[in-house]
Design a protein around this motif. Sequence first.
Motif, PDB file in Angstrom:
ATOM      1  N   HIS A 471       0.722  -1.180  -0.816  1.00  0.00           N
ATOM      2  CA  HIS A 471       0.326  -0.190  -0.416  1.00  0.00           C
ATOM      3  C   HIS A 471       0.662   1.089  -0.171  1.00  0.00           C
ATOM      4  CE1 HIS A 471      -3.620  -2.077   0.395  1.00  0.00           C
ATOM      5  NE2 HIS A 471      -2.903  -3.288   1.499  1.00  0.00           N
ATOM      6  N   THR A 472       1.923   1.229   0.111  1.00  0.00           N
ATOM      7  CA  THR A 472       2.646   1.766  -0.330  1.00  0.00           C
ATOM      8  C   THR A 472       3.612   3.411  -1.625  1.00  0.00           C
ATOM      9  OG1 THR A 472       4.816   0.879  -0.880  1.00  0.00           O
ATOM     10  CG2 THR A 472       4.052   1.518   1.696  1.00  0.00           C
ATOM     11  N   CYS A 473       3.291   3.908  -1.948  1.00  0.00           N
ATOM     12  CA  CYS A 473       3.744   4.693  -3.090  1.00  0.00           C
ATOM     13  C   CYS A 473       4.419   4.520  -4.192  1.00  0.00           C
ATOM     14  CB  CYS A 473       3.846   6.301  -3.222  1.00  0.00           C
ATOM     15  SG  CYS A 473       2.704   7.024  -1.933  1.00  0.00           S
ATOM     16  N   GLY A 474       5.194   3.881  -3.579  1.00  0.00           N
ATOM     17  CA  GLY A 474       6.694   3.471  -3.903  1.00  0.00           C
ATOM     18  C   GLY A 474       5.968   1.588  -5.169  1.00  0.00           C
ATOM     19  N   THR A 475       5.515   1.185  -4.619  1.00  0.00           N
ATOM     20  CA  THR A 475       4.783  -0.175  -5.431  1.00  0.00           C
ATOM     21  C   THR A 475       3.375   0.072  -6.664  1.00  0.00           C
ATOM     22  OG1 THR A 475       2.900  -0.577  -3.427  1.00  0.00           O
ATOM     23  CG2 THR A 475       4.983  -1.456  -3.490  1.00  0.00           C
ATOM     24  N   PHE A 495       1.138   6.822   5.752  1.00  0.00           N
ATOM     25  CA  PHE A 495       1.261   5.734   5.472  1.00  0.00           C
ATOM     26  C   PHE A 495       2.297   5.438   5.340  1.00  0.00           C
ATOM     27  CE2 PHE A 495       1.429   1.841   4.230  1.00  0.00           C
ATOM     28  CZ  PHE A 495       0.480   0.481   4.909  1.00  0.00           C
ATOM     29  N   ASP A 496       3.622   6.110   3.986  1.00  0.00           N
ATOM     30  CA  ASP A 496       4.543   6.061   3.540  1.00  0.00           C
ATOM     31  C   ASP A 496       5.411   6.332   5.067  1.00  0.00           C
ATOM     32  OD1 ASP A 496       3.975   5.130   1.357  1.00  0.00           O
ATOM     33  OD2 ASP A 496       4.616   6.365  -0.211  1.00  0.00           O
ATOM     34  N   THR A 497       5.417   7.233   5.207  1.00  0.00           N
ATOM     35  CA  THR A 497       5.987   7.817   6.752  1.00  0.00           C
ATOM     36  C   THR A 497       6.207   6.736   7.424  1.00  0.00           C
ATOM     37  OG1 THR A 497       5.659   9.972   5.668  1.00  0.00           O
ATOM     38  CG2 THR A 497       6.474   9.546   7.891  1.00  0.00           C
ATOM     39  N   LEU A 498       5.450   6.350   7.538  1.00  0.00           N
ATOM     40  CA  LEU A 498       5.053   5.162   9.018  1.00  0.00           C
ATOM     41  C   LEU A 498       5.603   4.163   8.641  1.00  0.00           C
ATOM     42  CD1 LEU A 498       1.402   5.833  10.045  1.00  0.00           C
ATOM     43  CD2 LEU A 498       3.361   6.255  11.739  1.00  0.00           C
ATOM     44  N   LYS A 516       0.985  -0.345  13.923  1.00  0.00           N
ATOM     45  CA  LYS A 516      -0.423  -0.371  14.501  1.00  0.00           C
ATOM     46  C   LYS A 516      -0.696   1.449  13.856  1.00  0.00           C
ATOM     47  CE  LYS A 516      -0.343  -3.548  17.949  1.00  0.00           C
ATOM     48  NZ  LYS A 516      -0.200  -3.353  20.830  1.00  0.00           N
ATOM     49  N   GLN A 517       0.273   2.012  14.137  1.00  0.00           N
ATOM     50  CA  GLN A 517      -0.006   3.449  13.472  1.00  0.00           C
ATOM     51  C   GLN A 517      -0.641   3.491  12.182  1.00  0.00           C
ATOM     52  OE1 GLN A 517       2.771   6.478  14.971  1.00  0.00           O
ATOM     53  NE2 GLN A 517       3.154   5.585  16.843  1.00  0.00           N
ATOM     54  N   MET A 518       0.236   1.996  11.405  1.00  0.00           N
ATOM     55  CA  MET A 518      -0.108   2.312  10.072  1.00  0.00           C
ATOM     56  C   MET A 518      -1.551   1.868   9.362  1.00  0.00           C
ATOM     57  SD  MET A 518       2.956   0.583   9.025  1.00  0.00           S
ATOM     58  CE  MET A 518       3.303   0.335   6.691  1.00  0.00           C
ATOM     59  N   GLN A 519      -2.131   0.809  10.576  1.00  0.00           N
ATOM     60  CA  GLN A 519      -3.224   0.282  10.140  1.00  0.00           C
ATOM     61  C   GLN A 519      -4.420   0.798  10.759  1.00  0.00           C
ATOM     62  OE1 GLN A 519      -3.516  -3.753  11.924  1.00  0.00           O
ATOM     63  NE2 GLN A 519      -1.040  -3.388  13.016  1.00  0.00           N
ATOM     64  N   SER A 520      -3.834   2.102  11.704  1.00  0.00           N
ATOM     65  CA  SER A 520      -4.886   3.171  12.194  1.00  0.00           C
ATOM     66  C   SER A 520      -4.663   3.703  11.315  1.00  0.00           C
ATOM     67  CB  SER A 520      -4.827   3.280  13.498  1.00  0.00           C
ATOM     68  OG  SER A 520      -4.960   5.038  13.182  1.00  0.00           O
ATOM     69  N   ARG A 521      -3.945   4.443  10.226  1.00  0.00           N
ATOM     70  CA  ARG A 521      -4.494   5.210   9.328  1.00  0.00           C
ATOM     71  C   ARG A 521      -5.224   4.774   8.082  1.00  0.00           C
ATOM     72  NH1 ARG A 521      -5.044  10.160   7.021  1.00  0.00           N
ATOM     73  NH2 ARG A 521      -4.589  10.676   4.772  1.00  0.00           N
ATOM     74  N   LEU A 522      -4.762   3.463   7.622  1.00  0.00           N
ATOM     75  CA  LEU A 522      -5.518   3.042   6.487  1.00  0.00           C
ATOM     76  C   LEU A 522      -6.770   2.428   7.243  1.00  0.00           C
ATOM     77  CD1 LEU A 522      -4.210   1.285   3.870  1.00  0.00           C
ATOM     78  CD2 LEU A 522      -3.944  -0.600   5.336  1.00  0.00           C
ATOM     79  N   TYR A 523      -7.440   2.328   8.102  1.00  0.00           N
ATOM     80  CA  TYR A 523      -8.594   2.557   8.739  1.00  0.00           C
ATOM     81  C   TYR A 523      -9.079   3.655   8.268  1.00  0.00           C
ATOM     82  CZ  TYR A 523     -12.622   1.142  11.504  1.00  0.00           C
ATOM     83  OH  TYR A 523     -13.583   1.023  12.283  1.00  0.00           O
ATOM     84  N   ASP A 524      -8.853   4.657   9.076  1.00  0.00           N
ATOM     85  CA  ASP A 524      -8.945   5.989   8.729  1.00  0.00           C
ATOM     86  C   ASP A 524      -9.219   6.367   6.796  1.00  0.00           C
ATOM     87  OD1 ASP A 524      -9.138   6.419  11.365  1.00  0.00           O
ATOM     88  OD2 ASP A 524      -7.734   8.021  11.316  1.00  0.00           O
ATOM     89  N   THR A 525      -8.437   6.039   6.372  1.00  0.00           N
ATOM     90  CA  THR A 525      -8.653   6.507   4.853  1.00  0.00           C
ATOM     91  C   THR A 525      -9.817   5.801   3.942  1.00  0.00           C
ATOM     92  OG1 THR A 525      -7.244   4.642   4.011  1.00  0.00           O
ATOM     93  CG2 THR A 525      -6.181   6.840   4.469  1.00  0.00           C
ATOM     94  N   GLY A 526     -10.297   4.633   4.916  1.00  0.00           N
ATOM     95  CA  GLY A 526     -11.086   4.311   3.783  1.00  0.00           C
ATOM     96  C   GLY A 526     -11.354   3.156   2.621  1.00  0.00           C
TER      97      GLY A 526
END
Length: 619
Positions: A471-475, A495-498, A516-526
């Motif tokens: 889920h990173t921009c590099g992929t 997300f990329d920074t985390l 866990k912070q990454m998952q939180s961010r992924l959750y919030d973006t929907g």
Amino acid sequence: MVMVTKVPPRPVAPGRLVRLLLAAGVTATTLAAVPQAAQAAPAAEGDAKSGGNTLTVAVSQSIDSLSPFLAQKLTSTSIHRLAYEYLTNYDPKDAKPIPGLATSWTSSPDKLTWTYTIRKDSKWSDGQQATAEDAAWTFTKMMTDENAATANGSFTSNFRKVSAPDPQTLVIELKKPQATMTALDVPIVPKHVWEKVGDFSKFNNDKQFPIVGNGPYVITDFKVDQYIKLKPNKSFWRGAPKFDELVFKYYKDGDAAVAALQKGEVSFVPNLTPAQADALKTAKNIKVNDAPGRRFFAIATNPGARSKDGKTFGNGHPALLDPAVRKALFLAVDRTAIVDKVFQGHAVEGEGYIPPRFGSYFWKPEGAQKLAYDPAKAEQVLDQAGYRKNGAGKRVGKDGRPLDFRILCHATDPNDKAIGKYLQEWWGKLGIGLKVECLDSVSDPWLKGDYDLAFDGWSVNPDPDYVLSIHTCGTLPATPKDSGATDNFICDRQFDTLYAQQAVEYDAAKRADLVKQMQSRLYDTGYMNIMAYPNALEAYRTDQIKSITTMPEAAGNLWGQDGYWSWWSAVPTASAGGSGSDGGSSTGVIVGIGAAVVVVVGLGVLLGLRRRSTADDRE
């Protein structure tokens, strides 16, 4: 899309919730020495009755590639775990790193140089010695050829240099510390074979057999969507497998696979439906295994397909770019009903991206962040965002375009179809239309960005780096014509920074917090709606398989493991052509499956993340 485990997928640490550990039919395990594989006559063809000394596994997922540099689907990456060694493996007891091709490893004080000692007792199946030079060539090729980095490039993107000072020493120099150095899920290939390959993007490794490898099995034959056959590698350093042939046989229809199991035509079937499992529990000579899984089941939203060169493509519905619309859809999904009615209790309600089985990385939303099932609130969110209902009760945007979405569905997965009907009902009450498009292969529209939503799922590895990296921009693909390694085109700078921070964090607790912070961010973006964590619901014939290793050994799965333990350790019964004894010289251990234990091999349906499972099930 490619799904992991890497596959990889995709794609297994201890479980977290007590209810996850209630594996139906699994009793306490016992350890026994693995017997030497018996010599037997050539096994029957892939469509022949399973028996003699042939272990036949039913699968429903197509092979995307037999090239370890391209393969991302769960079936493909599972086969590569059997055919090639990685530097390290995962202990079947607790998934901790253990020796693979490397017997030991050390790092410099600054964590920028890692030195691996390569074992002397690993040979390629053509008789040549496997050395550090093979590993150095494999990694260097991935670093210098973008096509060779298609499946596993995230592991080597931080490598500065890889060298082999001598046959037993591999040195990897890093640009910055990297937390995955004992979990590099990359198949090591023989240099003397692969250095002859030209275009890695087009070489699928499926024209000349047997395929040279150094794992417990050697790939001997393959027919697209029919079967893939493997024979034991008699010189495998852990000891040869006990069955004389391993066949993965393709079944498009799950009921047909179950019928074949009942007739004894296959030895193992994975990804059972609850109804199939219930029917098999009383069947003679069949065991059912219901264990905590390493996968998640999700809805992926097209965030606007794009490539690294800045070009957009595909035909995703523009309304899904609005966070309010994604939030409303989130609020109108009843996860409890999905677990109870679709999975009939053989799953855990979805929350974070990493399943509960991986206790230290498991995250779940709390308080106001949690989007619990609330259709009334979903209505309110859409109203406030300006998506009003017209005279026909349809939601429309400010441009007058109705909110009619499409969702990609895997035709071979009954869960996709069942949940699709519930979504049509729940979202229909909001005035949102949904067309469920079930295809034999969803890869083409997915890669082209020609979808609004899609049923997604990945198998998660003990180290979550890979399944997070997709889920990173590099992929993202380099251009619209390329495929890249992205799951569904998500590119979020926060997300990329985390991700970059967790990748260099060696402190386990601090790294887990970042994950866990990454998952939180992924959750919030929907963009990803994790609906459930399905159990590994599988079955096998006890008159063909005497014992087999689950992972983890206590209440674990057989299909899609992080390693080769199940098929390497499987011991045939005397009636199936095995000796039925525990004599021999193999050095591994197996888990004895008791009278109440059942093993089911997964008919990989969703991507299943080595890891993946998006487009046709990543590892």
